[in-house]
Design a protein around this motif. Structure first.
Motif, short mmCIF file in Angstrom:
data_model
loop_
_atom_site.label_atom_id
_atom_site.label_comp_id
_atom_site.label_asym_id
_atom_site.label_seq_id
_atom_site.Cartn_x
_atom_site.Cartn_y
_atom_site.Cartn_z
N ARG A 139 0.91 -1.33 0.08
CA ARG A 139 0.19 0.01 -0.06
C ARG A 139 0.85 1.23 0.14
O ARG A 139 0.73 2.22 -0.61
CB ARG A 139 -0.84 0.03 1.04
N ARG A 140 1.97 0.99 0.78
CA ARG A 140 2.96 2.51 0.92
C ARG A 140 3.46 2.68 -0.52
O ARG A 140 3.42 3.74 -1.02
CB ARG A 140 3.86 2.13 2.03
N VAL A 141 3.92 1.43 -1.25
CA VAL A 141 4.37 1.66 -2.52
C VAL A 141 3.65 2.22 -3.34
O VAL A 141 3.72 3.23 -4.34
CB VAL A 141 5.28 0.37 -2.69
N ASP A 142 2.29 1.77 -3.56
CA ASP A 142 1.39 2.23 -4.37
C ASP A 142 1.06 3.49 -4.15
O ASP A 142 0.63 4.41 -5.21
CB ASP A 142 -0.05 1.30 -4.37
N ALA A 143 1.02 4.03 -2.83
CA ALA A 143 0.77 5.46 -2.59
C ALA A 143 1.85 6.29 -3.25
O ALA A 143 1.49 7.54 -3.66
CB ALA A 143 0.61 5.61 -0.88
N ALA A 144 3.03 5.98 -2.92
CA ALA A 144 4.16 6.53 -3.38
C ALA A 144 4.13 6.76 -5.00
O ALA A 144 4.35 7.84 -5.53
CB ALA A 144 5.54 5.79 -3.08
N LYS A 145 3.81 5.80 -5.62
CA LYS A 145 3.72 5.73 -6.99
C LYS A 145 2.63 6.80 -7.59
O LYS A 145 2.48 7.72 -8.29
CB LYS A 145 3.25 4.30 -7.59
N ARG A 146 1.27 6.63 -6.67
CA ARG A 146 0.28 7.58 -7.23
C ARG A 146 0.77 9.15 -6.84
O ARG A 146 0.40 9.94 -7.58
CB ARG A 146 -0.92 7.20 -6.23
N LEU A 147 1.39 9.44 -5.76
CA LEU A 147 2.09 10.61 -5.70
C LEU A 147 2.84 11.23 -6.65
O LEU A 147 2.62 12.29 -7.24
CB LEU A 147 2.88 10.80 -4.30
N LEU A 148 3.70 10.09 -7.20
CA LEU A 148 4.48 10.51 -8.47
C LEU A 148 3.72 10.89 -9.73
O LEU A 148 4.09 11.66 -10.57
CB LEU A 148 5.75 9.48 -8.43
N MET A 149 2.74 9.83 -9.81
CA MET A 149 1.89 9.99 -11.02
C MET A 149 1.28 11.50 -10.68
O MET A 149 1.16 12.11 -12.01
CB MET A 149 1.01 8.93 -11.18
N ARG A 150 0.65 11.95 -9.60
CA ARG A 150 -0.01 13.09 -9.64
C ARG A 150 0.84 14.42 -9.65
O ARG A 150 0.30 15.25 -10.40
CB ARG A 150 -0.85 12.90 -8.38
N ARG A 151 1.93 14.18 -8.92
CA ARG A 151 2.86 15.41 -8.79
C ARG A 151 3.67 15.68 -9.77
O ARG A 151 3.77 16.78 -10.27
CB ARG A 151 3.64 15.22 -7.55
N ASP A 152 4.31 14.65 -10.28
CA ASP A 152 5.24 14.78 -11.44
C ASP A 152 4.95 14.20 -13.00
O ASP A 152 5.44 14.35 -13.89
CB ASP A 152 6.73 13.91 -11.05
N ALA A 178 9.46 4.66 -0.47
CA ALA A 178 8.31 5.01 -0.48
C ALA A 178 7.80 5.77 0.72
O ALA A 178 7.19 6.83 0.71
CB ALA A 178 7.37 3.71 -0.85
N ARG A 179 8.16 5.16 1.91
CA ARG A 179 7.83 5.65 3.18
C ARG A 179 8.47 7.30 3.17
O ARG A 179 8.21 8.45 3.52
CB ARG A 179 8.09 5.15 4.28
N ALA A 180 9.88 7.24 2.73
CA ALA A 180 10.45 8.58 2.93
C ALA A 180 9.78 9.60 1.79
O ALA A 180 9.87 10.58 2.16
CB ALA A 180 12.08 8.10 2.49
N LEU A 181 9.53 8.97 0.72
CA LEU A 181 8.93 10.08 -0.35
C LEU A 181 7.81 10.39 0.33
O LEU A 181 7.33 11.87 0.07
CB LEU A 181 8.78 9.09 -1.62
N LEU A 182 6.85 9.72 0.82
CA LEU A 182 5.65 10.10 1.26
C LEU A 182 5.74 10.91 2.39
O LEU A 182 4.86 11.82 2.56
CB LEU A 182 4.67 9.03 1.66
N ARG A 183 6.78 10.72 3.38
CA ARG A 183 6.87 11.56 4.41
C ARG A 183 7.35 13.19 4.05
O ARG A 183 6.92 14.09 4.63
CB ARG A 183 7.88 11.13 5.45
N GLU A 184 8.08 13.14 2.98
CA GLU A 184 8.51 14.36 2.53
C GLU A 184 7.61 15.07 1.96
O GLU A 184 7.60 16.47 2.06
CB GLU A 184 9.74 14.19 1.31
N GLY A 186 4.54 14.98 2.97
CA GLY A 186 3.47 15.21 4.13
C GLY A 186 2.33 14.25 4.01
O GLY A 186 1.31 14.34 4.51
N GLU A 187 2.46 13.01 3.34
CA GLU A 187 1.50 11.97 2.99
C GLU A 187 1.92 10.65 3.78
O GLU A 187 1.17 9.75 3.24
CB GLU A 187 1.08 11.92 1.52
#
Length: 190
Positions: A139-152, A178-184, A186-187
């Motif tokens: 779930r964490r990896v998927d959330a990080a991928k969604r963040l990259l897809m949305r943000r970048d 993924a956790r580090a990216l999400l933390r940076e 704020g998600e």
């Protein structure tokens, strides 16, 4: 087999200890009444605890929970059937519940099955915990991928490769990246 008997009635405890020793089940000890059961178990580290009770005590499930949490199976012998108490005891971690144990001709199979059931339950709990951790990582990896897809504006395969490259560069596991990216961002999912 190393067995610890927990019983407040010393005569009853001694009678059960003698019976177990006559059956050749192994080392049998009686827990001193002055200490809490969990403390004694943590000190003595028996293979099995037998709680023998003339009348079910409503405070016993909490003691059982502490003992089973330390990794020792508990079997419970009671004189009176009480379905509500039985449910509470099993929920607390009792692996073997018996009414009127005095009529059991050979107690060894009961004790061996209690230990086997306890080990089986522990193995299942460990597998469940591992599966839940793996699911959380996914779930964490998927959330990080969604963040990259949305943000970048990355496509999903590109976002995944980005996370993989970063994991290799930093010598980290993919979920940690993924956790580090999400933390940076704020998600963090925690």
């Amino acid at each position: 087999m190393d067995i610890l008997i927990a019983e407040t009635d010393s005569v009853r405890a001694a009678a059960l200890a003698v019976r177990l020793e006559q059956m050749g089940v192994g080392r049998v000890r009686i827990a001193p009444p002055a200490s809490t059961l969990a403390d004694i178990v943590n000190t003595e580290r028996p293979d099995l605890v037998i709680v023998d009770m003339a009348r079910p005590d409503r405070g016993s499930p909490e003691q059982v929970r502490k003992v089973t949490a330390s990794g020792v199976p508990v079997t419970l012998f009671v004189d009176e059937d009480d379905p509500a108490f039985m449910e509470a005891a099993i929920t607390a971690g009792v692996v073997s519940y018996h009414v009127n144990a005095a009529v059991i001709a050979d107690i060894r199979p009961v004790l061996r099955s209690a230990i086997a059931l306890f080990r089986y339950a522990r193995t299942r709990e460990a597998r469940l915990a591992a599966a839940e951790a793996e699911l959380a990582d996914r779930r964490r990896v998927d959330a990080a991928k969604r963040l990259l897809m949305r943000r970048d504006g990355m496509a999903e395969p590109v976002a995944h490769r980005f996370l993989q490259r970063r994991a290799m560069e930093r010598q980290m596991r993919l979920p940690e990246v993924a956790r580090a990216l999400l933390r940076e961002a704020g998600e963090d999912l925690a």
